[in-house]
Design a protein around this motif. Structure first.
Motif, PDB file in Angstrom:
ATOM      1  N   ARG A 148       0.805  -1.218   0.000  1.00 31.09           N
ATOM      2  CA  ARG A 148       0.000   0.000   0.000  1.00 31.09           C
ATOM      3  C   ARG A 148       0.846   1.280   0.000  1.00 31.09           C
ATOM      4  O   ARG A 148       0.304   2.371  -0.097  1.00 31.09           O
ATOM      5  CB  ARG A 148      -0.941   0.006   1.206  1.00 31.09           C
ATOM      6  CG  ARG A 148      -2.035  -1.057   1.121  1.00 31.09           C
ATOM      7  CD  ARG A 148      -2.934  -1.048   2.337  1.00 31.09           C
ATOM      8  NE  ARG A 148      -3.972  -2.059   2.239  1.00 31.09           N
ATOM      9  CZ  ARG A 148      -5.216  -1.818   1.814  1.00 31.09           C
ATOM     10  NH1 ARG A 148      -5.569  -0.606   1.448  1.00 31.09           N
ATOM     11  NH2 ARG A 148      -6.107  -2.800   1.762  1.00 31.09           N
ATOM     12  N   ILE A 149       2.154   1.149   0.119  1.00 25.46           N
ATOM     13  CA  ILE A 149       3.032   2.310   0.187  1.00 25.46           C
ATOM     14  C   ILE A 149       3.686   2.563  -1.167  1.00 25.46           C
ATOM     15  O   ILE A 149       4.354   1.683  -1.713  1.00 25.46           O
ATOM     16  CB  ILE A 149       4.125   2.126   1.260  1.00 25.46           C
ATOM     17  CG1 ILE A 149       3.522   1.658   2.585  1.00 25.46           C
ATOM     18  CG2 ILE A 149       4.910   3.423   1.423  1.00 25.46           C
ATOM     19  CD1 ILE A 149       2.499   2.597   3.184  1.00 25.46           C
ATOM     20  N   LYS A 150       3.509   3.767  -1.674  1.00 25.43           N
ATOM     21  CA  LYS A 150       4.115   4.139  -2.951  1.00 25.43           C
ATOM     22  C   LYS A 150       5.491   4.767  -2.761  1.00 25.43           C
ATOM     23  O   LYS A 150       6.417   4.530  -3.536  1.00 25.43           O
ATOM     24  CB  LYS A 150       3.214   5.128  -3.698  1.00 25.43           C
ATOM     25  CG  LYS A 150       3.737   5.547  -5.068  1.00 25.43           C
ATOM     26  CD  LYS A 150       2.761   6.463  -5.776  1.00 25.43           C
ATOM     27  CE  LYS A 150       3.294   6.896  -7.143  1.00 25.43           C
ATOM     28  NZ  LYS A 150       3.419   5.756  -8.072  1.00 25.43           N
ATOM     29  N   TYR A 151       5.612   5.565  -1.711  1.00 23.54           N
ATOM     30  CA  TYR A 151       6.846   6.333  -1.527  1.00 23.54           C
ATOM     31  C   TYR A 151       7.008   6.666  -0.051  1.00 23.54           C
ATOM     32  O   TYR A 151       6.022   6.921   0.643  1.00 23.54           O
ATOM     33  CB  TYR A 151       6.774   7.621  -2.348  1.00 23.54           C
ATOM     34  CG  TYR A 151       8.111   8.236  -2.707  1.00 23.54           C
ATOM     35  CD1 TYR A 151       8.864   7.736  -3.756  1.00 23.54           C
ATOM     36  CD2 TYR A 151       8.603   9.328  -2.006  1.00 23.54           C
ATOM     37  CE1 TYR A 151      10.087   8.312  -4.098  1.00 23.54           C
ATOM     38  CE2 TYR A 151       9.824   9.905  -2.334  1.00 23.54           C
ATOM     39  CZ  TYR A 151      10.551   9.400  -3.383  1.00 23.54           C
ATOM     40  OH  TYR A 151      11.762   9.954  -3.727  1.00 23.54           O
ATOM     41  N   GLN A 152       8.244   6.652   0.435  1.00 21.07           N
ATOM     42  CA  GLN A 152       8.517   6.975   1.836  1.00 21.07           C
ATOM     43  C   GLN A 152       9.492   8.148   1.921  1.00 21.07           C
ATOM     44  O   GLN A 152      10.484   8.206   1.190  1.00 21.07           O
ATOM     45  CB  GLN A 152       9.059   5.751   2.570  1.00 21.07           C
ATOM     46  CG  GLN A 152      10.221   5.042   1.893  1.00 21.07           C
ATOM     47  CD  GLN A 152      10.572   3.720   2.548  1.00 21.07           C
ATOM     48  OE1 GLN A 152      10.519   3.557   3.760  1.00 21.07           O
ATOM     49  NE2 GLN A 152      10.935   2.734   1.718  1.00 21.07           N
TER      50      GLN A 152
END
Length: 234
Positions: free
Chosen positions: A94-98
């Motif tokens: 669910r994470i695209k970018y951190q």
């Protein structure tokens, strides 16, 4: 299409620390969430010994699943970066970018204290024992005197996380605030972060600011520009 952005605050404060940045990001048509973690800031009343870093990661995971969010831009400041790194391990799909703002991210079998080193670790244990009833760190550690800065649990600093390495597979960026005045103890972990950022081939950005750029001009406006650019480019 609206972007889903989650901002995770640092130690001793709450989601309110991002209020100005939240307003601007929303003006650009994004969905923005700024949760306050348990036992910190405006949620200190539920301060308990059982709270640890996994507690915080689970709280953010719940926010994500409850709102059915995906393609998330997950942003952490200072202590909040450790939380981000734990959340990425739980829901990598669910994470695209951190994005890490003057922060630190953990790897397998590490704690925040591990990154700080033995000297700072010993200091914090002593402070916790003498000023925090063996369960919390006093608010004086987290910035200048402010009515909204509170004590926070010590356990999240001590927990050694178990990671599978999901964070290494998701692109990211690190924003290094150049003025460490008052937060000199972060210099050691930040040097470690810089090497990790290079190894992961993430973006590394320097910001002419003290440790808390979101609370004052002109650093706040520059930080907003950087975040908008990172979100756009990714």
């Amino acid at each position: 299409m609206k972007k889903n952005i989650i901002l995770i605050h640092g130690a001793g404060v709450g989601g309110w620390v991002f209020r100005d940045i939240e307003k601007i990001l929303k003006l650009y048509g994004n969905n923005v969430y700024c949760p306050s973690l348990s036992g910190i800031g405006d949620r200190k009343k539920i301060l308990e010994n059982k709270i640890n870093l996994t507690t915080y990661a689970k709280e953010v995971e719940h926010l994500i699943l409850e709102n059915n969010l995906d393609n998330i831009y997950l942003i952490g400041h200072s202590f909040g970066g450790a939380v981000v790194s734990a959340v990425v391990e739980l829901v990598p799909e669910r994470i695209k970018y951190q994005i890490y703002i003057d922060s630190f991210f953990l790897e397998d079998n590490e704690s925040i204290l591990t990154l700080f080193g033995e000297k700072r670790e010993g200091e914090l244990y002593e402070i916790c024992k003498n000023e925090g009833e063996d369960k919390y760190l006093p608010k004086r550690l987290f910035g200048k005197e402010h009515p909204l800065i509170k004590d926070m649990p010590f356990n999240p600093y001590k927990e050694k996380v178990k990671f599978k390495g999901n964070g290494k597979k998701i692109p990211g960026a690190y924003i290094d605030c150049l003025d460490s005045t008052g937060f000199e103890h972060l210099e050691k972990p930040k040097k470690i972060m810089k090497k990790r950022v290079e190894k992961r081939k993430w973006k590394y950005i320097m910001l002419d600011s003290d440790h808390v750029p979101m609370t004052k001009s002109p650093a706040r406006e520059k930080l907003i520009e950087i975040l908008l650019e990172l979100i756009k480019d990714s």
